[in-house]
Design a protein around this motif. Structure first.
Motif, short mmCIF file in Angstrom:
data_model
loop_
_atom_site.label_atom_id
_atom_site.label_comp_id
_atom_site.label_asym_id
_atom_site.label_seq_id
_atom_site.Cartn_x
_atom_site.Cartn_y
_atom_site.Cartn_z
N GLY A 142 39.04 4.51 54.74
CA GLY A 142 39.74 3.55 55.59
C GLY A 142 39.63 3.99 57.03
N ALA A 143 39.51 3.01 57.91
CA ALA A 143 39.37 3.32 59.34
C ALA A 143 39.99 2.21 60.18
CB ALA A 143 37.89 3.49 59.69
N GLY A 144 41.03 1.56 59.62
CA GLY A 144 41.71 0.50 60.34
C GLY A 144 42.84 1.04 61.20
N HIS A 145 43.76 0.16 61.56
CA HIS A 145 44.87 0.50 62.44
C HIS A 145 45.66 1.70 61.92
CE1 HIS A 145 48.34 -0.13 65.02
NE2 HIS A 145 49.11 -0.12 63.95
N TYR B 185 34.68 0.78 54.19
CA TYR B 185 34.02 -0.43 53.70
C TYR B 185 33.28 -1.14 54.84
CZ TYR B 185 33.78 -4.85 51.06
OH TYR B 185 33.37 -5.99 50.40
N HIS B 186 33.88 -1.11 56.03
CA HIS B 186 33.24 -1.64 57.23
C HIS B 186 32.85 -0.44 58.10
CE1 HIS B 186 36.09 -4.88 55.94
NE2 HIS B 186 34.98 -5.58 56.06
N PRO B 187 31.61 0.06 57.96
CA PRO B 187 31.25 1.32 58.63
C PRO B 187 31.39 1.26 60.15
CG PRO B 187 29.38 0.43 57.36
CD PRO B 187 30.53 -0.49 57.15
N GLU B 188 31.31 0.06 60.73
CA GLU B 188 31.41 -0.06 62.18
C GLU B 188 32.81 0.33 62.69
OE1 GLU B 188 31.07 -2.54 60.03
OE2 GLU B 188 32.52 -4.13 60.48
N MET B 189 33.78 0.45 61.78
CA MET B 189 35.14 0.85 62.20
C MET B 189 35.33 2.37 62.22
SD MET B 189 37.24 -1.99 60.02
CE MET B 189 38.90 -1.71 60.63
N LEU B 190 34.37 3.12 61.68
CA LEU B 190 34.55 4.58 61.57
C LEU B 190 34.86 5.29 62.89
CD1 LEU B 190 31.94 5.50 58.80
CD2 LEU B 190 34.43 5.80 58.68
N ILE C 62 38.44 6.60 63.50
CA ILE C 62 38.96 7.90 62.99
C ILE C 62 38.16 9.07 63.56
CG2 ILE C 62 40.16 7.08 60.93
CD1 ILE C 62 37.70 7.82 59.28
N GLU C 63 36.90 8.81 63.91
CA GLU C 63 36.10 9.87 64.55
C GLU C 63 36.79 10.32 65.84
OE1 GLU C 63 32.02 8.78 65.15
OE2 GLU C 63 31.47 10.82 65.75
N LYS C 64 37.36 9.33 66.56
CA LYS C 64 38.05 9.60 67.82
C LYS C 64 39.26 10.52 67.59
CE LYS C 64 40.25 6.84 71.33
NZ LYS C 64 41.40 6.06 70.95
N VAL C 65 39.99 10.28 66.52
CA VAL C 65 41.17 11.10 66.22
C VAL C 65 40.74 12.54 65.91
CG1 VAL C 65 43.13 11.42 64.65
CG2 VAL C 65 42.48 9.11 65.39
N ALA D 47 30.35 11.05 58.75
CA ALA D 47 30.44 9.87 57.87
C ALA D 47 29.71 10.21 56.57
CB ALA D 47 29.78 8.67 58.55
N VAL D 48 30.32 9.89 55.44
CA VAL D 48 29.71 10.21 54.15
C VAL D 48 29.72 8.97 53.25
CG1 VAL D 48 30.40 12.66 54.20
CG2 VAL D 48 31.95 10.97 53.16
N ASP D 49 28.94 9.05 52.13
CA ASP D 49 29.09 8.00 51.12
C ASP D 49 30.21 8.43 50.18
OD1 ASP D 49 27.94 10.01 49.64
OD2 ASP D 49 26.05 8.96 49.27
N LEU D 50 30.59 7.56 49.25
CA LEU D 50 31.77 7.87 48.42
C LEU D 50 31.59 9.14 47.58
CD1 LEU D 50 32.88 4.23 47.67
CD2 LEU D 50 34.31 6.02 48.72
#
Ligand code: NAD
Length: 321
Positions: A135-138, A161-166, A169-172, A182-185
């Motif tokens: 997850g990488a949402g709000h 699920y939406h890789p463009e949102m990663l 969390i990278e910022k945090v 970033a990894v696969d499951l």
């Protein structure tokens, strides 16, 4: 009566205060000092909104009240407002008079992050080094920020699920000075702790994506039908939750119970571990899973804490009522 508006919360509430409030109220729930009232959630037939109440009473902390609010899907587009809207109302348990009205939007994010963080403190291995985010949402950014404070993590790995949102969390991770990949499951097998916070209705994390000894905090599943992890994972794990009744109806265990993989009696309250009446993690190889469904008492606990902070800083607005 005191009012603490939403605009004041960011300057008042700290992650440490939220953690402390949530840890204490989970303990009070497990010892029988605090209980949640049945949740009301209704589609009101206006603006496609879902509206409801989560309330409870904590006899130990003397916190009585409710959070009212819900989800207005058109807010952002039509009005430039966030879609989740909530307000906490506190009452004096001695008289029933209202004692405070508190903005609940940021508090909801902080109390949810505190819950997975409390689970990591009490259930993850002490030597955990790699944290995995699904997850990488709000809400994911809040969860990661709070989780990173619980162990000396050296690396964050993330899947969404939406890789463009990663980058959210990278910022945090970057802010905390921790590397990010970033990894696969299946790559989640490298994680010692996994936090899952998505709005999914089908599992992403499968039982064989998790290594022995991992602690998983499942935070996204808070409604009937939602699911983030394979039901078989719960059968492999020692399962803990905030509140068992809510967990079996709207949390991850709803699916494992339906499939006959676990029973209600297999689920323990995290508060019992905090109180020392449950031993918690059984061994370094055990998988522990915390199902955080989000209870009203969490909201009341952080709201009461923020009222105290607002009074101390002189920013609580006093009104005659
Ligand atoms: P958001 O809309 O900002 O993010 C949604 C996340 O889910 C994103 O990472 C998105 O990529 C992912 N996602 C969407 N569809 C998916 C799918 N089919 N499979 C896998 N992932 C998918 O929402 P948010 O504010 O980050 O909240 C996430 C979830 O957490 C929501 O479902 C919300 O109800 C829940 N939540 C739970 C609590 C609690 O106390 N347990 C509190 C707050 C929010």
């Amino acid at each position: 009566m005191l009012i603490v508006p939403e605009r004041e919360i960011a300057d008042l509430m700290t992650r440490a205060a939220a953690f402390d409030a949530v840890e204490k109220v989970f303990a009070a729930m497990a010892s029988g000092d605090a209980y949640n009232f049945p949740v009301v959630r209704e589609a009101i037939g206006h603006e496609d909104a879902l509206y409801g109440f989560k309330g409870g009473f904590d006899r130990a902390g003397l916190t009585l009240g409710l959070k009212a609010g819900g989800y207005w899907p058109n807010n952002l587009e039509k009005r430039g407002l966030i879609n989740h809207q909530s307000t906490v109302f506190l009452f004096d348990p001695d008289t029933g008079k209202p004692s405070a009205v508190v903005g609940g939007n940021l508090l909801t994010a902080l109390r949810t992050a505190a819950a997975s963080s409390v689970s990591i403190k009490h259930l993850a291995r002490a030597d955990a080094k790699v944290i995995g985010m699904i997850g990488a949402g709000h809400q994911a950014a809040f969860q990661l920020r709070a989780a990173l404070e619980q162990r000396t993590f050296e690396k964050v790995i993330g899947w969404n699920y939406h890789p463009e949102m990663l980058p959210n969390i990278e910022k945090v991770a970057a802010e905390a000075g921790v590397s990010f990949e970033a990894v696969d499951l299946p790559g989640m097998r490298a994680a010692d702790v996994i936090v899952s916070i998505t709005s999914a209705f089908a599992p992403s994390l499968m039982a064989d994506h998790v290594s022995p000894g991992t602690h998983i905090a499942c935070m996204g599943t808070d409604t009937k039908g939602k699911q983030e992890v394979e039901a078989a994972l719960l059968a492999r794990a020692a399962v803990f939750t905030d509140e068992v009744a809510q967990s079996i109806s709207i949390g991850e265990p709803q699916h494992a119970i339906e499939q006959g993989l676990i029973a209600e009696s297999d689920i323990a309250q995290l508060g019992a571990v905090i109180n020392g009446t449950h031993p918690g993690r059984g061994s370094d190889d055990q998988i522990t899973l915390f199902d955080g469904t989000g209870v009203g008492l969490q909201d009341l606990a952080v709201a009461a804490a923020v009222v105290d902070l607002a009074v101390a800083r002189g920013v609580a607005i006093e009104v005659d009522f």
